[in-house]
Design an enzyme around this catalytic site. Structure first.
Site, short mmCIF file in Angstrom:
data_model
loop_
_atom_site.label_atom_id
_atom_site.label_comp_id
_atom_site.label_asym_id
_atom_site.label_seq_id
_atom_site.Cartn_x
_atom_site.Cartn_y
_atom_site.Cartn_z
N SER A 1 -35.16 -36.68 30.23
CA SER A 1 -34.92 -35.24 30.13
C SER A 1 -33.48 -34.89 30.48
CB SER A 1 -35.89 -34.47 31.02
OG SER A 1 -35.93 -35.01 32.32
N ASN B 1 -31.50 -35.73 27.35
CA ASN B 1 -31.80 -35.08 26.07
C ASN B 1 -32.27 -33.64 26.10
OD1 ASN B 1 -31.39 -37.49 24.37
ND2 ASN B 1 -33.13 -38.27 25.53
N TYR B 2 -32.75 -33.17 27.23
CA TYR B 2 -33.40 -31.86 27.21
C TYR B 2 -32.81 -30.81 28.13
CZ TYR B 2 -37.06 -33.80 24.34
OH TYR B 2 -37.75 -34.37 23.31
N LEU B 3 -32.12 -31.24 29.15
CA LEU B 3 -31.64 -30.26 30.12
C LEU B 3 -30.20 -29.89 29.82
CD1 LEU B 3 -33.24 -31.92 33.25
CD2 LEU B 3 -34.09 -29.98 31.92
#
Length: 786
Positions: free
Chosen positions: A741, A744-746
């Site tokens: 995460s 890639n996501y935060l």
DNA sequence: AGATCTACTTAGAAGTCGCGAT
DNA sequence: ATCGCGACTTCTAAGTAGATCT
């Protein structure tokens, strides 16, 4: 407090019960009680809900009631908000600390790919600004601009010293911000010619060769896009989908040819002769003897099928079961051991040698900026290691040769020399609408390609990363409306509409992936749109039990209470179907995404994952940071990070030594407790003026005064407390992968801004790679909120 | 309207490194 | 000096999604 009213909802049994359990050999105890209490509110981000529920709080998995969310940004984004990130700031402010204007040696390509801030940096003269986010890559897929294929017959021009110019070790670090800035927007006069290069880097004639058909299409898209994109600041000269103007690189590097070892395997207990080619494949199998693949029939069958082809019809070896690869396996282990036993100097020397060879392949020069290449090494041959129950596992992944490789490079750049004498590239392209430097056909699945791209630290990647987060932030302004809309459609009489609504709900609330269709020759995994009836079991009154294998065959198990209409809808979608029929029969990802695009420009299913992950982090950090010391703040961050990882179902297999490690920790704690007991005993005695007892090993003890003893006791207690905490977090995180995460996501700006606000050094949270990858976010304003 | 092609992001595992405990 | 472990890096598989083809 919590929610509104009615009690159609029971305690939300929203547990990720068995987190682990992939299909893989990661047998897992299931059901972990999940985390902390958080009081429930319906308009909380997902994360909070999940944690609530885990404790059985009353809760309603309700869709955002309109208007309850306090976020000021909850409305379709006003223009200024949309651009607030920092695109509108004067450049000088944006990246100020990092770039130096003007310089003596701007003829050198800037080098990228390192995190460190180098103050010797050269700033390219051009003050051109990189074009604004949306125009650059964004939604519109562009017509191929060039695609001009150069026949392979060319005299290779080596790109030599230019990439490794004299001091490339110290100009390693142009901050990305600087690079970005430089990326010409007023494109035509490329401001950063790397004079040092032999092949002068020039702008390529960008949009010259579009076909009519393509331009027409482009126009159409432009119109559509123009509704929401910022006015183009692209210079007339640069094409729509242009990703670069000049591109220079050295191609790819190949693994060494196979060196036969001559170690004989056994067949029926007797040594067999193998040709080098046969031996090579046998060795691939032998080195996997200690993996779990050996327990898989599919793997062995596939291997046998491919190996047999190489052995030939009349070979002695006719049956895999009679083969004994041990000798080769042992040889391989011995080789590994040998390598380990080498002295540090030897290892170093070898490494340096390798570096020397690879150095030139590590870099590309993109629009005059030296950037790291991500994967310049061609994948070596081996046996395919598909995840889960992959039908192709064990198949031979053949060696890739230069004649398999297509190179993409600037028109004016020298064509990389083929590193294998006597062979040549398959094809040379000059396509500046794509970012890949090279590709070859995947030898396992000829419908797929393997690409060589720039590294994550490159400006090109950074730019698109930023765009990704900006899009997710934009969703914040639409989410309320979207939730309202799909909630309404739960009751639609149009089944397609209803399915779209329910699927969107699942994607939003559970962060499910979209779920594209898959071929039969892939592992059988699903995402939202491909959920099977058997993957979602409705348990009255309103619980849905999810259990399926998702990406990488990672198991997703979750029991969640949903709104009654959703529950009913799922029941309806299931009726009259078999267990392996599609739950959403009227739906696929393209229909779903087409629908999402009507709700928000550029919206697709995956944006919800980014959005929910980032908003969760932002929200949790804001709520949980209590102004403690750095260590406490870091703990807060880790809790939030973990929450996100759980939402996204990012798992890892429990390490083999996990149990042993826990046992050791326990032993140590017990040992310490024993020590404390003894100390306490001594303390009592010391207070009475008595000498300490004999220590167990008979050695004399120092006669300490009570204060000293007390201090020791306190220290030991602290140590125990720390170990208990370690133990807990270790157990807690044993199946949770935090890294995915973060990478890639935060939105890194959340982290950076929070660090700035709370005086946490960013290095505590981002390692070197992340700092390089997120260079574009480092100058964010401390007040930034997602 | 679905299938296929293409390009790019996201993912966990394996491999390597480096540091603190012993 | 050695070991064990976590952190980090590398590797490549496995997704998403838009464009294009049929």
């Amino acid at each position: 407090m919590s929610y509104e009213s009615d009690d159609d909802d029971k305690p939300l049994v929203f547990r990720r019960n068995a987190r682990p359990d992939t299909v893989k050999p990661s047998p897992q105890p299931s059901s972990k009680p999940s985390n902390e209490d958080v009081d429930s509110e319906d308009d909380k981000p997902l994360s909070c809900k999940i944690s609530n529920v885990s404790k059985g709080d009353t809760n309603h998995a309700k869709i955002e009631p309109p208007g309850t969310n306090v976020s000021p940004l909850l409305k379709p984004l006003a223009k200024d908000e949309e651009e607030d990130s920092d695109d509108e700031k004067p450049l000088s402010l944006k990246y100020m600390s990092k770039s130096k204007v003007g310089s003596s040696n701007n003829h050198k390509p800037h080098q990228n790919g390192s995190a460190s801030n180098n103050h010797n940096q050269v700033k390219n003269i051009g003050l051109n600004k990189r074009p604004p986010d949306e125009e650059r890559s964004a939604s519109v897929k562009k017509p191929k601009l060039s695609d001009s294929v150069t026949p392979v017959n060319h005299k290779p021009v080596a790109l030599k010293a230019e990439t490794k110019s004299d001091d490339d070790h110290d100009d390693d670090d142009v901050p990305i911000s600087q690079r970005i800035k430089k990326q010409t927007a007023s494109g035509s006069n490329n401001p950063s010619p790397s004079v040092k290069q032999k092949a002068v880097v020039k702008k390529s004639s960008s949009s010259l060769n579009q076909t009519n058909k393509k331009s027409k299409k482009m126009m159409k898209q432009k119109q559509k896009e123009s509704k929401y994109s910022k006015p183009s600041r692209m210079p007339p000269g640069s094409g729509e989908g242009q990703k670069w103007t000049s591109l220079v690189h050295s191609g790819v590097i190949f693994p060494p040819e196979y060196k036969p070892h001559g170690v004989k395997m056994l067949y029926n207990g007797k040594p067999v002769d193998l040709t080098p080619e046969q031996e090579e494949v046998a060795t691939m199998f032998a080195v996997m003897l200690d993996t779990d693949y050996m327990g898989k029939t599919q793997f062995k069958e596939n291997f046998w099928g491919d190996w047999q082809k190489i052995l030939g019809k009349n070979h002695t070896i006719k049956n895999l079961d009679k083969c004994d690869f041990k000798p080769i396996y042992e040889w391989h282990q011995a080789e590994k051991e040998k390598k380990k036993l080498m002295t540090t100097e030897e290892k170093k020397a070898i490494k340096e040698e390798k570096m020397k060879i690879e150095e030139k392949y590590m870099w590309a020069i993109v629009d005059g900026v030296k950037e790291k290449v991500g994967n310049f090494r061609v994948e070596p041959p081996g046996l395919f290691r598909g995840r889960g129950e992959h039908p192709k596992m064990g198949k031979l992944k053949k060696r890739i040769r230069p004649s398999d490789i297509t190179i993409n490079i600037g028109k004016d750049a020298p064509i990389p020399e083929c590193p294998i004498p006597g062979e040549s590239w398959k094809e040379i392209r000059h396509d500046n609408t794509v970012t890949w430097l090279a590709y070859w056909i995947d030898p396992i699945n000829s419908k797929e390609f393997k690409y060589v791209f720039l590294a994550a630290s490159s400006a090109l990647k950074g730019q698109s990363d930023k765009e990704k987060y900006e899009k997710a932030r934009k969703l914040k302004g639409y989410i309320e409306g979207i939730r309202k809309a799909y909630t309404k459609d739960f009751g639609s009489t149009d089944v397609t509409k209803k399915q779209v609504a329910v699927a969107t709900y699942l994607i939003d609330k559970l962060a499910l992936r979209a779920g594209n269709e898959k071929d039969d020759d892939e592992a059988d995994t699903v995402g939202c749109c491909t959920l099977k009836v058997e993957n979602v079991e409705p348990v009255p009154p309103n619980t849905l039990k999810f259990d399926f294998l998702g990406k990488d065959s990672i198991r997703y198990q979750n029991d969640v209470n949903v709104e009654l209409p959703v529950f009913k809808a799922i029941q309806q979608f299931r009726t009259g179907k078999a267990g392996n029929d599609n739950l959403f029969d009227k739906l696929d990802t393209s229909k779903l995404n087409a629908h999402l695009k009507e709700l928000m420009p550029g919206l697709t299913a995956k944006v919800f994952r980014t959005y929910n992950a980032s908003i969760t982090l932002d929200d949790m950090l804001a709520r949980e940071t209590k102004g403690g010391d750095v260590a406490q703040n870091l703990a807060v961050y880790q809790v939030a990070n973990k929450e996100v990882a759980i939402i996204c179902n990012h798992q890892r297999t429990v390490s083999k030594s996990h149990d042993a490690q826990m046992t050791r920790l326990n032993e140590k704690i017990d040992e310490l407790k024993g020590v404390i007991k003894e100390l306490e005993n001594d303390l009592t005695r010391a207070k009475k003026g008595k000498p300490p007892t004999q220590s167990s090993d008979g050695k004399p003890k120092k006669n300490l005064n009570p204060e000293a003893l007390q201090k020791k006791i306190n220290q030991a207690n602290e140590k125990i407390a720390k170990m208990e905490r370690d133990k807990e977090s270790k157990e807690d995180l044993k199946t949770v992968a935090l890294g995915t995460s973060k990478i890639n996501y935060l939105d890194p700006r959340i982290t950076v801004a929070w660090c700035k606000r709370h005086e946490v050094p960013i290095e505590k949270l981002f390692n070197k790679s992340l700092l390089a990858k997120f260079a574009w976010s480092m100058d964010v304003d401390p007040s930034f909120r997602f």
